[in-house]
Write an enzyme that holds these catalytic residues in place. Structure first.
Site, short mmCIF file in Angstrom:
data_model
loop_
_atom_site.label_atom_id
_atom_site.label_comp_id
_atom_site.label_asym_id
_atom_site.label_seq_id
_atom_site.Cartn_x
_atom_site.Cartn_y
_atom_site.Cartn_z
N ASP A 12 0.81 -1.22 0.00
CA ASP A 12 0.00 0.00 0.00
C ASP A 12 0.84 1.27 0.00
O ASP A 12 0.44 2.31 0.54
CB ASP A 12 -0.97 0.01 1.20
CG ASP A 12 -1.85 -1.23 1.21
OD1 ASP A 12 -2.24 -1.68 0.13
OD2 ASP A 12 -2.14 -1.74 2.31
N LYS A 49 1.91 2.00 -5.17
CA LYS A 49 2.49 1.43 -6.40
C LYS A 49 1.57 1.65 -7.59
O LYS A 49 2.02 1.90 -8.70
CB LYS A 49 2.72 -0.09 -6.22
CG LYS A 49 3.69 -0.43 -5.10
CD LYS A 49 3.76 -1.93 -4.87
CE LYS A 49 2.50 -2.54 -4.31
NZ LYS A 49 2.16 -2.14 -2.93
N GLY A 95 -4.58 -4.35 -3.68
CA GLY A 95 -5.60 -3.33 -3.88
C GLY A 95 -4.89 -2.03 -4.17
O GLY A 95 -4.12 -1.55 -3.35
N HIS A 96 -5.09 -1.52 -5.38
CA HIS A 96 -4.43 -0.28 -5.76
C HIS A 96 -5.48 0.77 -6.04
O HIS A 96 -6.32 0.59 -6.92
CB HIS A 96 -3.59 -0.48 -7.02
CG HIS A 96 -2.64 -1.65 -6.94
ND1 HIS A 96 -1.74 -1.80 -5.92
CD2 HIS A 96 -2.48 -2.72 -7.75
CE1 HIS A 96 -1.06 -2.92 -6.11
NE2 HIS A 96 -1.49 -3.50 -7.21
N GLN A 129 1.93 -6.29 -3.45
CA GLN A 129 2.52 -6.44 -2.11
C GLN A 129 3.86 -5.70 -2.03
O GLN A 129 4.02 -4.70 -2.69
CB GLN A 129 2.66 -7.92 -1.71
CG GLN A 129 1.33 -8.63 -1.54
CD GLN A 129 0.66 -8.96 -2.86
OE1 GLN A 129 1.24 -9.57 -3.74
NE2 GLN A 129 -0.59 -8.58 -3.03
P1 GDP Z 1 -0.69 0.23 -3.59
O1 GDP Z 1 -1.34 -1.02 -3.16
O2 GDP Z 1 0.78 0.26 -3.35
O3 GDP Z 1 -1.03 0.59 -5.02
O4 GDP Z 1 -1.29 1.39 -2.67
P2 GDP Z 1 -2.85 1.60 -2.26
O5 GDP Z 1 -3.58 2.13 -3.42
O6 GDP Z 1 -3.37 0.41 -1.57
O7 GDP Z 1 -2.70 2.69 -1.12
C1 GDP Z 1 -2.13 3.94 -1.39
C2 GDP Z 1 -3.19 5.04 -1.12
O8 GDP Z 1 -2.55 6.28 -1.06
C3 GDP Z 1 -4.22 5.16 -2.23
O9 GDP Z 1 -5.45 5.52 -1.64
C4 GDP Z 1 -3.70 6.30 -3.09
O10 GDP Z 1 -4.72 7.02 -3.76
C5 GDP Z 1 -3.04 7.16 -2.06
N1 GDP Z 1 -1.86 7.92 -2.52
C6 GDP Z 1 -0.87 7.53 -3.37
N2 GDP Z 1 0.08 8.48 -3.44
C7 GDP Z 1 -0.31 9.48 -2.63
C8 GDP Z 1 0.27 10.74 -2.24
O11 GDP Z 1 1.36 11.11 -2.64
N3 GDP Z 1 -0.44 11.49 -1.32
C9 GDP Z 1 -1.64 11.09 -0.81
N4 GDP Z 1 -2.25 11.88 0.07
N5 GDP Z 1 -2.21 9.92 -1.16
C10 GDP Z 1 -1.55 9.13 -2.04
P1 IMO Z 2 -0.88 -4.26 -2.25
O1 IMO Z 2 -0.50 -4.80 -3.59
C1 IMO Z 2 -0.95 -4.74 2.10
C2 IMO Z 2 -0.88 -8.85 3.61
C3 IMO Z 2 -2.12 -9.31 4.34
C4 IMO Z 2 -1.51 -10.31 5.31
C5 IMO Z 2 -0.38 -10.95 4.50
C6 IMO Z 2 -0.77 -12.27 3.85
O2 IMO Z 2 -2.17 -3.52 -2.23
O3 IMO Z 2 0.24 -3.52 -1.61
P2 IMO Z 2 -2.32 -12.92 1.80
O4 IMO Z 2 -3.80 -12.72 1.59
O5 IMO Z 2 -1.46 -12.31 0.76
O6 IMO Z 2 -1.98 -14.36 2.05
O7 IMO Z 2 -2.02 -12.17 3.20
O8 IMO Z 2 -0.07 -10.01 3.47
N1 IMO Z 2 -1.11 -8.31 2.25
C7 IMO Z 2 -1.10 -7.01 1.95
N2 IMO Z 2 -0.94 -5.92 2.74
N3 IMO Z 2 -1.07 -4.59 0.75
C8 IMO Z 2 -1.19 -5.67 -0.05
O9 IMO Z 2 -1.18 -5.59 -1.39
C9 IMO Z 2 -1.25 -6.96 0.55
N4 IMO Z 2 -1.40 -8.21 0.06
C10 IMO Z 2 -1.30 -9.03 1.11
O10 IMO Z 2 -2.76 -8.25 5.00
O11 IMO Z 2 -0.89 -9.62 6.38
MG MG Z 3 -2.79 -1.65 -1.79
#
Ligand code: GDP
Ligand code: IMO
Ligand code: MG
Length: 427
Positions: A13, A16, A40-41, A223
């Site tokens: 999270d 990416k 989840g992105h 991840q």
């Molecule tokens: P990922 O799984 O690595 O793609 O990240 P996620 O989407 O799960 O979580 C990142 C969150 O931060 C998302 O809600 C993005 O919209 C938000 N985000 C990404 N870059 C920035 C930033 O520079 N500033 C803020 N405030 N939010 C950001």
């Molecule tokens: P993105 O791509 C954050 C965590 C789960 C758990 C562990 C194992 O959005 O960064 P799993 O279901 O993969 O067997 O769970 O890994 N986990 C993540 N945490 N972002 C993710 O993906 C994750 N994918 C798995 O919360 O601790």
């Molecule tokens: Mg994510």
């Protein structure tokens, strides 16, 4: 053209999805190489929010071919739901290509994931419950079902029967659950065949040809490094290799065709699920980071655990992945904190470690050694160059950059596609 890799640095999270999407106009292929719908992105384009799980982030860019590589585990029901939902919002997904070698997540994988976690009680991992671990376990045990198996019903039946023979014993005798019927699993999988067939290809061949033709390929990790099954905080990890080495395995592109390795790092740290987290804040500052950063999971909605930036992890990630560039996201979330502690080492017993300790036992007992940096109050979301940042924000970036000796090439100042400072172009 060489290929570039995007990886997560911490426990996922990091942003990416946004980082990959922002490169959409400069790349031809975006390849997801590991994980599945545990990812989840969230990507924000022109005020519209998109949550992607199985589709590579490149799908939002009109010219990009999104590829689901062989290293991914695919829940076909989820894939088609996601395609339908995103098509309904006017996004064209017709270019999507899926590897014939990718493994399929079936109903028994998700059931065993959830029941297994319940069985573990306090020792649970806190998985996303999407069947990821059981599907990868079957792949390694050579009991897995691959995308290509759906096109040969006889083979499909043999494989599902073989897998369920053992799993039904486990479900009924150990977990006290109902057995899963072979026909139910096969019938469900076969409902997807006609729709799936035109998308399926030998993606390693496709990508090799694309690279030969000078196309730009970006490999998008799900991840992150600290969730890597080999290099992360085992057993509190996912079941794949989200690190740069995993990009070769999960795509079939060899190491000598890889060029840049871009690591996405939050300006602080978050983690979802169980496991050690030295800089975790269980106080008002932690809640403030969660509120300011909207730190609730894109996949499960769980509140993310929040803590300060950890330079030991950043250095470790730089080493494991061969990072050439960092993208530091969410700097804007730190606005308003008077002091910003940055972890520069771990105190374990009487010793201060500046590298990741060798054992998990030590890591579980690590307490952070902090260097405190001054904060800033001005809104930075409109900053588009380093010189637009307040002095202390620039100092924060430069100080943590010096701690890893790898350039921070992009700085995120908001969730929107345009809300970034690009110091150095990534492709
Ligand atoms: P990922 O799984 O690595 O793609 O990240 P996620 O989407 O799960 O979580 C990142 C969150 O931060 C998302 O809600 C993005 O919209 C938000 N985000 C990404 N870059 C920035 C930033 O520079 N500033 C803020 N405030 N939010 C950001
Ligand atoms: P993105 O791509 C954050 C965590 C789960 C758990 C562990 C194992 O959005 O960064 P799993 O279901 O993969 O067997 O769970 O890994 N986990 C993540 N945490 N972002 C993710 O993906 C994750 N994918 C798995 O919360 O601790
Ligand atoms: Mg994510």
């Amino acid at each position: 053209m060489p290929a570039s890799i995007v990886v997560g640095t911490q426990w996922g999270d990091e942003g990416k999805g946004k980082a990959t999407d922002a490169l959409g106009d400069r790349v031809d292929y975006v390849v997801k190489f590991n994980g599945g719908n545990n990812a989840g992105h969230t990507i924000v384009v022109g005020g519209e929010k998109y949550a992607l799980h199985l589709l590579p982030a490149g799908v939002l860019s009109p010219g990009v071919v999104p590829v689901i590589g062989n290293g991914v585990v695919v829940d076909l029901g989820v894939l088609f739901e996601e395609i339908d939902a995103i098509e309904a919002r006017g996004i064209d997904t017709s270019r999507l290509v899926v590897s014939a070698n990718a493994h399929v997540i079936t109903a028994y994988h998700t059931t065993i994931d959830k029941v297994g976690e319940r069985f573990l009680g306090n020792a649970k991992i806190g998985t996303t419950g999407r069947g990821i671990g059981p599907a990868y376990a079957d792949k390694m045990s050579r009991l897995g079902v691959r995308v290509q198996d759906l096109f040969d019903e006889k083979i499909l039946r043999q494989k599902v029967e073989g897998a369920l023979e053992l799993k039904n014993q486990l479900l009924v005798k150990a977990y006290n659950r109902k057995a899963i019927a072979v026909d139910a699993v096969i019938d469900e999988l076969l409902t997807h065949v006609d729709r799936l067939r035109p998308m399926v290809a030998d993606t390693s061949l496709l990508l090799a040809k694309a690279l030969d033709e000078g196309k730009v390929v970006l490999l998008e990790g799900g991840q992150a490094t600290m969730l890597d099954v080999d290099h992360g905080t085992y057993p509190f990890v996912t079941s794949s290799n989200p690190t740069a080495g995993g990009a070769c395995i999960g795509s079939g592109i060899p190491p000598n065709r890889m060029d840049r390795v871009v690591a996405v790092v939050k300006a602080y740290t978050t983690r979802v699920g169980e496991g050690p987290f030295p800089t975790e804040l269980l106080d008002a500052d932690g809640q403030r980071l969660r509120d300011n950063g909207g730190e609730y999971g894109t996949t499960t909605g769980r509140p993310r655990r929040c803590g300060w930036y950890d330079a030991v992890i950043a250095r470790y990630t730089a080493r494991i992945n061969g990072v050439t560039d960092f993208v530091m996201t969410k700097l804007d979330v730190l606005t308003g904190f008077e002091k910003l502690p940055v972890c520069v080492g771990y105190r374990i017993g009487d010793t201060v470690h500046t590298e990741m300790p060798m054992t998990q036992t030590e890591f579980h007992h690590a307490t952070p050694v902090y260097e405190e940096l001054p904060g800033w109050d001005d809104d930075i979301s409109k900053a588009r160059s380093l010189s637009d940042l307040p002095d202390n924000a620039r100092r924060y970036v430069e100080t943590v950059e010096a701690m890893t000796s790898v350039p921070i090439s992009v700085i995120g100042v908001g969730p929107g596609r345009e809300e970034s400072i690009v110091v150095r172009s990534l492709v």
